[in-house]
Write a protein that holds these residues in place. Sequence first.
Motif, PDB file in Angstrom:
ATOM      1  N   ALA A   1      38.630   5.995  -7.950  1.00 28.79           N
ATOM      2  CA  ALA A   1      38.463   4.857  -7.044  1.00 28.79           C
ATOM      3  C   ALA A   1      37.120   4.896  -6.324  1.00 28.79           C
ATOM      4  O   ALA A   1      36.482   3.858  -6.119  1.00 28.79           O
ATOM      5  CB  ALA A   1      39.602   4.835  -6.026  1.00 28.79           C
ATOM      6  N   LYS A   2      36.676   6.090  -5.937  1.00 28.83           N
ATOM      7  CA  LYS A   2      35.462   6.232  -5.143  1.00 28.83           C
ATOM      8  C   LYS A   2      34.221   6.454  -5.979  1.00 28.83           C
ATOM      9  O   LYS A   2      33.102   6.226  -5.519  1.00 28.83           O
ATOM     10  CB  LYS A   2      35.635   7.404  -4.158  1.00 28.83           C
ATOM     11  CG  LYS A   2      36.638   7.146  -3.047  1.00 28.83           C
ATOM     12  CD  LYS A   2      36.129   6.068  -2.104  1.00 28.83           C
ATOM     13  CE  LYS A   2      37.067   5.848  -0.944  1.00 28.83           C
ATOM     14  NZ  LYS A   2      36.594   4.798  -0.024  1.00 28.83           N
ATOM     15  N   GLY A   3      34.377   6.952  -7.203  1.00 28.01           N
ATOM     16  CA  GLY A   3      33.215   7.310  -7.988  1.00 28.01           C
ATOM     17  C   GLY A   3      32.719   8.695  -7.629  1.00 28.01           C
ATOM     18  O   GLY A   3      33.388   9.462  -6.942  1.00 28.01           O
ATOM     19  N   LYS A   4      31.519   9.018  -8.076  1.00 33.88           N
ATOM     20  CA  LYS A   4      30.966  10.357  -7.866  1.00 33.88           C
ATOM     21  C   LYS A   4      30.955  10.715  -6.382  1.00 33.88           C
ATOM     22  O   LYS A   4      30.528   9.941  -5.535  1.00 33.88           O
ATOM     23  CB  LYS A   4      29.548  10.417  -8.426  1.00 33.88           C
ATOM     24  CG  LYS A   4      28.911  11.792  -8.335  1.00 33.88           C
ATOM     25  CD  LYS A   4      27.591  11.861  -9.091  1.00 33.88           C
ATOM     26  CE  LYS A   4      26.536  11.006  -8.438  1.00 33.88           C
ATOM     27  NZ  LYS A   4      25.217  11.204  -9.080  1.00 33.88           N
ATOM     28  N   PHE A   5      31.438  11.920  -6.077  1.00 34.91           N
ATOM     29  CA  PHE A   5      31.486  12.377  -4.686  1.00 34.91           C
ATOM     30  C   PHE A   5      30.108  12.842  -4.209  1.00 34.91           C
ATOM     31  O   PHE A   5      29.309  13.375  -4.988  1.00 34.91           O
ATOM     32  CB  PHE A   5      32.455  13.550  -4.549  1.00 34.91           C
ATOM     33  CG  PHE A   5      33.904  13.163  -4.549  1.00 34.91           C
ATOM     34  CD1 PHE A   5      34.307  11.842  -4.712  1.00 34.91           C
ATOM     35  CD2 PHE A   5      34.885  14.124  -4.388  1.00 34.91           C
ATOM     36  CE1 PHE A   5      35.644  11.490  -4.716  1.00 34.91           C
ATOM     37  CE2 PHE A   5      36.231  13.789  -4.384  1.00 34.91           C
ATOM     38  CZ  PHE A   5      36.605  12.466  -4.542  1.00 34.91           C
ATOM     39  N   LYS A   6      29.851  12.676  -2.917  1.00 37.90           N
ATOM     40  CA  LYS A   6      28.687  13.305  -2.307  1.00 37.90           C
ATOM     41  C   LYS A   6      28.944  14.805  -2.233  1.00 37.90           C
ATOM     42  O   LYS A   6      30.084  15.264  -2.169  1.00 37.90           O
ATOM     43  CB  LYS A   6      28.459  12.746  -0.906  1.00 37.90           C
ATOM     44  CG  LYS A   6      28.117  11.263  -0.882  1.00 37.90           C
ATOM     45  CD  LYS A   6      27.935  10.776   0.544  1.00 37.90           C
ATOM     46  CE  LYS A   6      27.600   9.291   0.569  1.00 37.90           C
ATOM     47  NZ  LYS A   6      27.444   8.781   1.960  1.00 37.90           N
ATOM     48  N   GLU A   7      27.873  15.579  -2.212  1.00 40.15           N
ATOM     49  CA  GLU A   7      28.041  17.024  -2.237  1.00 40.15           C
ATOM     50  C   GLU A   7      28.745  17.553  -0.993  1.00 40.15           C
ATOM     51  O   GLU A   7      29.481  18.538  -1.061  1.00 40.15           O
ATOM     52  CB  GLU A   7      26.695  17.713  -2.439  1.00 40.15           C
ATOM     53  CG  GLU A   7      26.133  17.484  -3.838  1.00 40.15           C
ATOM     54  CD  GLU A   7      25.036  18.455  -4.217  1.00 40.15           C
ATOM     55  OE1 GLU A   7      24.826  19.458  -3.483  1.00 40.15           O
ATOM     56  OE2 GLU A   7      24.392  18.239  -5.264  1.00 40.15           O
ATOM     57  N   LYS A   8      28.574  16.909   0.144  1.00 42.55           N
ATOM     58  CA  LYS A   8      29.284  17.352   1.343  1.00 42.55           C
ATOM     59  C   LYS A   8      30.784  17.135   1.204  1.00 42.55           C
ATOM     60  O   LYS A   8      31.589  17.881   1.764  1.00 42.55           O
ATOM     61  CB  LYS A   8      28.756  16.643   2.588  1.00 42.55           C
ATOM     62  CG  LYS A   8      28.934  15.130   2.599  1.00 42.55           C
ATOM     63  CD  LYS A   8      28.359  14.531   3.881  1.00 42.55           C
ATOM     64  CE  LYS A   8      28.530  13.017   3.920  1.00 42.55           C
ATOM     65  NZ  LYS A   8      27.968  12.425   5.156  1.00 42.55           N
ATOM     66  N   HIS A   9      31.168  16.111   0.427  1.00 43.56           N
ATOM     67  CA  HIS A   9      32.584  15.876   0.177  1.00 43.56           C
ATOM     68  C   HIS A   9      33.123  16.903  -0.824  1.00 43.56           C
ATOM     69  O   HIS A   9      34.246  17.394  -0.673  1.00 43.56           O
ATOM     70  CB  HIS A   9      32.801  14.462  -0.351  1.00 43.56           C
ATOM     71  CG  HIS A   9      32.361  13.395   0.606  1.00 43.56           C
ATOM     72  ND1 HIS A   9      32.118  12.097   0.219  1.00 43.56           N
ATOM     73  CD2 HIS A   9      32.109  13.441   1.942  1.00 43.56           C
ATOM     74  CE1 HIS A   9      31.751  11.389   1.274  1.00 43.56           C
ATOM     75  NE2 HIS A   9      31.733  12.181   2.330  1.00 43.56           N
ATOM     76  N   ILE A  10      32.316  17.218  -1.824  1.00 41.84           N
ATOM     77  CA  ILE A  10      32.704  18.248  -2.788  1.00 41.84           C
ATOM     78  C   ILE A  10      32.899  19.581  -2.074  1.00 41.84           C
ATOM     79  O   ILE A  10      33.855  20.317  -2.349  1.00 41.84           O
ATOM     80  CB  ILE A  10      31.641  18.373  -3.894  1.00 41.84           C
ATOM     81  CG1 ILE A  10      31.602  17.081  -4.736  1.00 41.84           C
ATOM     82  CG2 ILE A  10      31.908  19.585  -4.782  1.00 41.84           C
ATOM     83  CD1 ILE A  10      30.493  17.056  -5.764  1.00 41.84           C
ATOM     84  N   GLN A  11      32.012  19.872  -1.134  1.00 43.02           N
ATOM     85  CA  GLN A  11      32.128  21.113  -0.374  1.00 43.02           C
ATOM     86  C   GLN A  11      33.453  21.161   0.397  1.00 43.02           C
ATOM     87  O   GLN A  11      34.134  22.189   0.418  1.00 43.02           O
ATOM     88  CB  GLN A  11      30.962  21.241   0.602  1.00 43.02           C
ATOM     89  CG  GLN A  11      30.977  22.546   1.380  1.00 43.02           C
ATOM     90  CD  GLN A  11      29.989  22.532   2.535  1.00 43.02           C
ATOM     91  OE1 GLN A  11      30.249  21.929   3.572  1.00 43.02           O
ATOM     92  NE2 GLN A  11      28.856  23.202   2.352  1.00 43.02           N
ATOM     93  N   PHE A  12      33.821  20.052   1.022  1.00 45.24           N
ATOM     94  CA  PHE A  12      35.068  19.994   1.788  1.00 45.24           C
ATOM     95  C   PHE A  12      36.265  20.333   0.905  1.00 45.24           C
ATOM     96  O   PHE A  12      37.071  21.211   1.241  1.00 45.24           O
ATOM     97  CB  PHE A  12      35.239  18.597   2.390  1.00 45.24           C
ATOM     98  CG  PHE A  12      36.548  18.384   3.087  1.00 45.24           C
ATOM     99  CD1 PHE A  12      36.736  18.784   4.403  1.00 45.24           C
ATOM    100  CD2 PHE A  12      37.619  17.776   2.432  1.00 45.24           C
ATOM    101  CE1 PHE A  12      37.952  18.596   5.050  1.00 45.24           C
ATOM    102  CE2 PHE A  12      38.838  17.578   3.067  1.00 45.24           C
ATOM    103  CZ  PHE A  12      39.000  17.988   4.383  1.00 45.24           C
ATOM    104  N   TYR A  13      36.379  19.674  -0.242  1.00 41.22           N
ATOM    105  CA  TYR A  13      37.523  19.919  -1.116  1.00 41.22           C
ATOM    106  C   TYR A  13      37.468  21.317  -1.723  1.00 41.22           C
ATOM    107  O   TYR A  13      38.507  21.964  -1.903  1.00 41.22           O
ATOM    108  CB  TYR A  13      37.597  18.849  -2.202  1.00 41.22           C
ATOM    109  CG  TYR A  13      37.949  17.491  -1.649  1.00 41.22           C
ATOM    110  CD1 TYR A  13      39.183  17.258  -1.039  1.00 41.22           C
ATOM    111  CD2 TYR A  13      37.047  16.440  -1.697  1.00 41.22           C
ATOM    112  CE1 TYR A  13      39.506  16.020  -0.510  1.00 41.22           C
ATOM    113  CE2 TYR A  13      37.357  15.198  -1.162  1.00 41.22           C
ATOM    114  CZ  TYR A  13      38.583  14.993  -0.568  1.00 41.22           C
ATOM    115  OH  TYR A  13      38.891  13.774  -0.021  1.00 41.22           O
ATOM    116  N   ALA A  14      36.269  21.802  -2.026  1.00 38.89           N
ATOM    117  CA  ALA A  14      36.140  23.149  -2.577  1.00 38.89           C
ATOM    118  C   ALA A  14      36.661  24.197  -1.600  1.00 38.89           C
ATOM    119  O   ALA A  14      37.356  25.142  -1.991  1.00 38.89           O
ATOM    120  CB  ALA A  14      34.681  23.438  -2.931  1.00 38.89           C
TER     121      ALA A  14
END
Length: 325
Positions: free
Chosen positions: A100-113
């Motif tokens: 739905a959102k498309g490619k995540f920003k890296e700060k968002h990837i960091q949060f989920y990681a």
Amino acid sequence: MMQADIDQFFLFRLISKGTYAKVYLAKKKDTNKFYAIKKLKKKQIDQKKQAQYVMMEKTILNQEKHQFIVYPQYQFEQVNHFYFVSEYCVGGDLFSLFKAKGKFKEKHIQFYAILIIHALQFLHTQKIIYRDLKPKNILIDEKGYIKLTDFGLSKILQQEMTEQVQGTLEYLAPEILNQIGDGYDYKVDCWSLGCLLYELIAECPPFMSEQRDKLISLIKTTQPKFNFPISDELKDLIIRLLQKDPNQRPSLVEIKEFPFFQNVKDWESYLSYKVASPFLPIIQYEDIWRFDPGFTQSEQSGDAIDGSDKDNKIPGFFGNNSQQQ
């Protein structure tokens, strides 16, 4: 664990489907509380000799609890089915959020990681190898935080290494596929984490092929390509996680020291939900658009909803299809 049976629930609609199970959105009649009910057909499980994985899931989910893991509130069975009743995660799964959102920003990837690392670390302290980390097995709760689900392929490690070949092929580590040598250990979950991080930034898995043998060969012999915008810090983390040799792959503890996480001052704050989620679900429990539309937008048949084991149709249940803000 509290006692219940299927007659105590209204089943609305299929929201997910796996190899051995279907998951339905349901409401408990006496409380009006929503749940996700996993329904497993005993005959199919027996035919595929997968009963051990059902029992493994029950065993694992009855162990010590963690806030980033989905646990059953009720367990029961009928003549032809097993049922696991768990909390309903209103945010759907990470796969659908990503689509739905498309490619995540890296700060968002960091949060989920960070959340995933916390969950995996807990499992590993319980001597559990997850073995099936992928976007569809990462649910999003009402706070926008993750919860791992589907533990049928997990393994309680009674010794240092295991040799069973289980998991989703695109996310399997080379040492699982090799089926030679000393087996594998917790490092296979680190490999899957690398595949997941790659997918969130690249919008596709690092190794892809419609041909099973070719895909296995790519996983075992090739390196991921980085022909898209990515920071050096995230690229370095992914490359290290996708080392073919598990001895060269960092552990979950070592991952925390990588430059990609250098701005994270307090890992423990995530455990107490003190860090705002990048995506906060709009809480409409009857809104199931956040799950794979292949399961939620078409009427399904062949499963009873009244506790009997007769064929029946699930009544249509359509939510608001507007995208999450």
